[in-house]
Design a protein around this motif. Structure first.
Motif, mmCIF file in Angstrom:
data_model
loop_
_atom_site.group_PDB
_atom_site.id
_atom_site.type_symbol
_atom_site.label_atom_id
_atom_site.label_comp_id
_atom_site.label_asym_id
_atom_site.label_seq_id
_atom_site.Cartn_x
_atom_site.Cartn_y
_atom_site.Cartn_z
ATOM 1 N N GLY A 81 9.288 -0.027 37.604
ATOM 2 C CA GLY A 81 9.751 -1.177 38.371
ATOM 3 C C GLY A 81 8.670 -1.721 39.286
ATOM 4 N N GLN A 82 7.958 -0.832 39.944
ATOM 5 C CA GLN A 82 6.876 -1.257 40.832
ATOM 6 C C GLN A 82 5.789 -1.991 40.050
ATOM 7 O OE1 GLN A 82 6.097 2.649 42.468
ATOM 8 N NE2 GLN A 82 7.033 2.092 44.434
ATOM 9 N N LEU A 83 5.418 -1.449 38.905
ATOM 10 C CA LEU A 83 4.371 -2.081 38.084
ATOM 11 C C LEU A 83 4.796 -3.458 37.614
ATOM 12 C CD1 LEU A 83 3.416 1.120 36.110
ATOM 13 C CD2 LEU A 83 1.876 -0.140 37.641
ATOM 14 N N LEU A 84 6.034 -3.583 37.189
ATOM 15 C CA LEU A 84 6.536 -4.886 36.744
ATOM 16 C C LEU A 84 6.607 -5.871 37.913
ATOM 17 C CD1 LEU A 84 9.243 -3.603 34.276
ATOM 18 C CD2 LEU A 84 7.156 -4.849 33.667
ATOM 19 N N ALA A 85 6.984 -5.381 39.086
ATOM 20 C CA ALA A 85 7.025 -6.246 40.270
ATOM 21 C C ALA A 85 5.621 -6.732 40.628
ATOM 22 C CB ALA A 85 7.667 -5.512 41.441
ATOM 23 N N ILE A 86 4.642 -5.848 40.568
ATOM 24 C CA ILE A 86 3.257 -6.244 40.829
ATOM 25 C C ILE A 86 2.834 -7.301 39.826
ATOM 26 C CG2 ILE A 86 0.845 -5.461 40.769
ATOM 27 C CD1 ILE A 86 1.944 -2.706 41.766
ATOM 28 N N ASN A 87 3.283 -7.155 38.602
ATOM 29 C CA ASN A 87 2.913 -8.076 37.531
ATOM 30 C C ASN A 87 3.695 -9.398 37.598
ATOM 31 O OD1 ASN A 87 1.093 -8.194 35.250
ATOM 32 N ND2 ASN A 87 2.928 -8.392 33.977
ATOM 33 N N GLY A 88 4.597 -9.519 38.555
ATOM 34 C CA GLY A 88 5.352 -10.759 38.714
ATOM 35 C C GLY A 88 6.578 -10.859 37.824
ATOM 36 N N GLU A 89 6.958 -9.774 37.167
ATOM 37 C CA GLU A 89 8.134 -9.757 36.287
ATOM 38 C C GLU A 89 9.341 -9.243 37.084
ATOM 39 O OE1 GLU A 89 7.406 -8.294 32.234
ATOM 40 O OE2 GLU A 89 5.308 -8.051 32.847
ATOM 41 N N THR A 90 9.767 -10.054 38.041
ATOM 42 C CA THR A 90 10.780 -9.625 39.007
ATOM 43 C C THR A 90 12.099 -9.230 38.354
ATOM 44 O OG1 THR A 90 9.726 -11.026 40.655
ATOM 45 C CG2 THR A 90 11.976 -10.296 41.125
ATOM 46 N N ASP A 91 12.589 -10.010 37.416
ATOM 47 C CA ASP A 91 13.877 -9.674 36.787
ATOM 48 C C ASP A 91 13.811 -8.339 36.059
ATOM 49 O OD1 ASP A 91 15.016 -11.994 37.770
ATOM 50 O OD2 ASP A 91 14.743 -13.119 35.910
ATOM 51 N N ARG A 92 12.745 -8.117 35.327
ATOM 52 C CA ARG A 92 12.597 -6.823 34.638
ATOM 53 C C ARG A 92 12.431 -5.697 35.639
ATOM 54 N NH1 ARG A 92 8.363 -6.038 30.589
ATOM 55 N NH2 ARG A 92 9.615 -4.244 30.053
ATOM 56 N N ALA A 93 11.672 -5.956 36.715
ATOM 57 C CA ALA A 93 11.476 -4.938 37.748
ATOM 58 C C ALA A 93 12.818 -4.549 38.366
ATOM 59 C CB ALA A 93 10.518 -5.456 38.822
ATOM 60 N N ILE A 94 13.629 -5.541 38.689
ATOM 61 C CA ILE A 94 14.945 -5.279 39.273
ATOM 62 C C ILE A 94 15.777 -4.403 38.339
ATOM 63 C CG2 ILE A 94 17.159 -6.405 39.801
ATOM 64 C CD1 ILE A 94 15.499 -8.642 41.177
ATOM 65 N N ALA A 95 15.727 -4.663 37.055
ATOM 66 C CA ALA A 95 16.482 -3.852 36.094
ATOM 67 C C ALA A 95 16.056 -2.384 36.152
ATOM 68 C CB ALA A 95 16.321 -4.411 34.682
ATOM 69 N N PHE A 96 14.767 -2.131 36.343
ATOM 70 C CA PHE A 96 14.297 -0.739 36.462
ATOM 71 C C PHE A 96 14.727 -0.141 37.799
ATOM 72 C CE2 PHE A 96 11.774 -1.648 32.772
ATOM 73 C CZ PHE A 96 11.625 -0.411 32.166
ATOM 74 N N PHE A 97 14.560 -0.888 38.894
ATOM 75 C CA PHE A 97 14.965 -0.371 40.201
ATOM 76 C C PHE A 97 16.452 -0.033 40.219
ATOM 77 C CE2 PHE A 97 11.035 -2.400 41.861
ATOM 78 C CZ PHE A 97 10.540 -1.315 42.570
ATOM 79 N N GLU A 98 17.260 -0.824 39.539
ATOM 80 C CA GLU A 98 18.701 -0.560 39.505
ATOM 81 C C GLU A 98 19.036 0.763 38.822
ATOM 82 O OE1 GLU A 98 20.133 -4.201 37.703
ATOM 83 O OE2 GLU A 98 20.578 -5.077 39.669
ATOM 84 N N LYS A 99 18.115 1.292 38.019
ATOM 85 C CA LYS A 99 18.344 2.564 37.307
ATOM 86 C C LYS A 99 17.555 3.724 37.916
ATOM 87 C CE LYS A 99 16.990 0.747 33.441
ATOM 88 N NZ LYS A 99 16.583 0.496 32.068
ATOM 89 N N ALA A 100 16.845 3.503 39.026
ATOM 90 C CA ALA A 100 15.918 4.509 39.542
ATOM 91 C C ALA A 100 16.542 5.515 40.512
ATOM 92 C CB ALA A 100 14.721 3.821 40.211
ATOM 93 N N SER A 101 17.695 5.238 41.069
ATOM 94 C CA SER A 101 18.285 6.164 42.037
ATOM 95 C C SER A 101 18.530 7.531 41.407
ATOM 96 C CB SER A 101 19.599 5.610 42.580
ATOM 97 O OG SER A 101 19.344 4.493 43.395
ATOM 98 N N VAL A 102 18.427 8.550 42.245
ATOM 99 C CA VAL A 102 18.557 9.935 41.790
ATOM 100 C C VAL A 102 19.824 10.537 42.396
ATOM 101 C CG1 VAL A 102 17.488 12.222 41.905
ATOM 102 C CG2 VAL A 102 16.070 10.190 41.510
ATOM 103 N N THR A 103 20.686 11.063 41.538
ATOM 104 C CA THR A 103 21.930 11.657 42.027
ATOM 105 C C THR A 103 21.828 13.170 42.206
ATOM 106 O OG1 THR A 103 22.746 11.730 39.756
ATOM 107 C CG2 THR A 103 23.411 9.857 41.079
ATOM 108 N N HIS A 104 21.007 13.829 41.403
ATOM 109 C CA HIS A 104 20.867 15.288 41.483
ATOM 110 C C HIS A 104 19.505 15.628 42.073
ATOM 111 C CE1 HIS A 104 24.499 15.510 39.144
ATOM 112 N NE2 HIS A 104 23.952 14.775 38.196
ATOM 113 N N MET A 105 19.466 15.741 43.400
ATOM 114 C CA MET A 105 18.208 16.019 44.098
ATOM 115 C C MET A 105 18.048 17.511 44.316
ATOM 116 S SD MET A 105 17.915 13.137 47.013
ATOM 117 C CE MET A 105 18.009 11.398 46.634
ATOM 118 N N THR A 106 16.878 18.006 43.950
ATOM 119 C CA THR A 106 16.536 19.386 44.254
ATOM 120 C C THR A 106 16.172 19.459 45.736
ATOM 121 O OG1 THR A 106 14.244 18.987 43.610
ATOM 122 C CG2 THR A 106 15.719 19.843 41.903
#
Length: 176
Positions: A81-106
């Motif tokens: 998501g960060q790489l896509l955001a840097i590249n100016g692909e905001t919509d694609r970046a948002i799609a990755f950020f929306e899937k990046a949260s972690v539910t099972h944290m060690t």
């Protein structure tokens, strides 16, 4: 200047391909080698300025390694998501950020990771109140590690960057 940049990128790409071998070779790297080692995986391509190519590598790696633990998948998804955001692909970046949260944290996983994801997602959507809320939530968490402090600092930088593109924020950070 554009031609010199193109030649430099192509030169680095040739070196990268010689060092990494074929696509299948990077798919066989361990997650630590692929995602965290600055000399392997997606990072050399990103350092050469091919952010979209590096994001594509991560996308391929994630597809090939569907059994990654939640934390590793979250980190790699965030990086894409960060790489896509840097590249100016905001919509694609948002799609990755929306899937990046972690539910099972060690226990050793940074407690502020999801706040970072939320803050970066808010920034891309132009929601500075969301960035502030994410930073404040992260800063209030107990038992913060050095990595957590880095994430809080990153959220602070985003908060001070209203009106800038993600790429401008990245470039400003690289100059410091």
């Amino acid at each position: 200047a554009v031609m010199r940049h193109f030649v430099t990128v192509m030169f680095l790409l040739v070196i990268l391909l010689a060092a990494c071998g074929s696509e299948e070779d990077y798919l066989e790297l361990t997650w630590m080698e692929f995602d965290q080692d600055p000399s392997r995986g997606w990072r050399p391509l990103a350092l050469a300025g091919d952010y979209a190519g590096a994001a594509k590598m991560i996308e391929n790696y994630l597809a090939h390694h569907s059994d990654l633990p939640d934390a590793q998948r979250g980190y790699s998804t965030l990086h894409a998501g960060q790489l896509l955001a840097i590249n100016g692909e905001t919509d694609r970046a948002i799609a990755f950020f929306e899937k990046a949260s972690v539910t099972h944290m060690t226990p050793e996983f940074p407690r502020t990771f999801n706040a970072l994801v939320t803050g970066e997602l808010s920034f891309l959507r132009g929601n500075m109140a969301g960035v502030r809320a994410a930073r404040d939530e992260a800063a209030a968490m107990p038992g913060l590690t050095m990595r957590d402090s880095m994430f809080i600092e990153s959220l602070g930088v985003l908060l001070e960057s209203e009106g800038k593109t993600y790429r401008q924020v990245f470039e400003d950070a690289m100059e410091e």
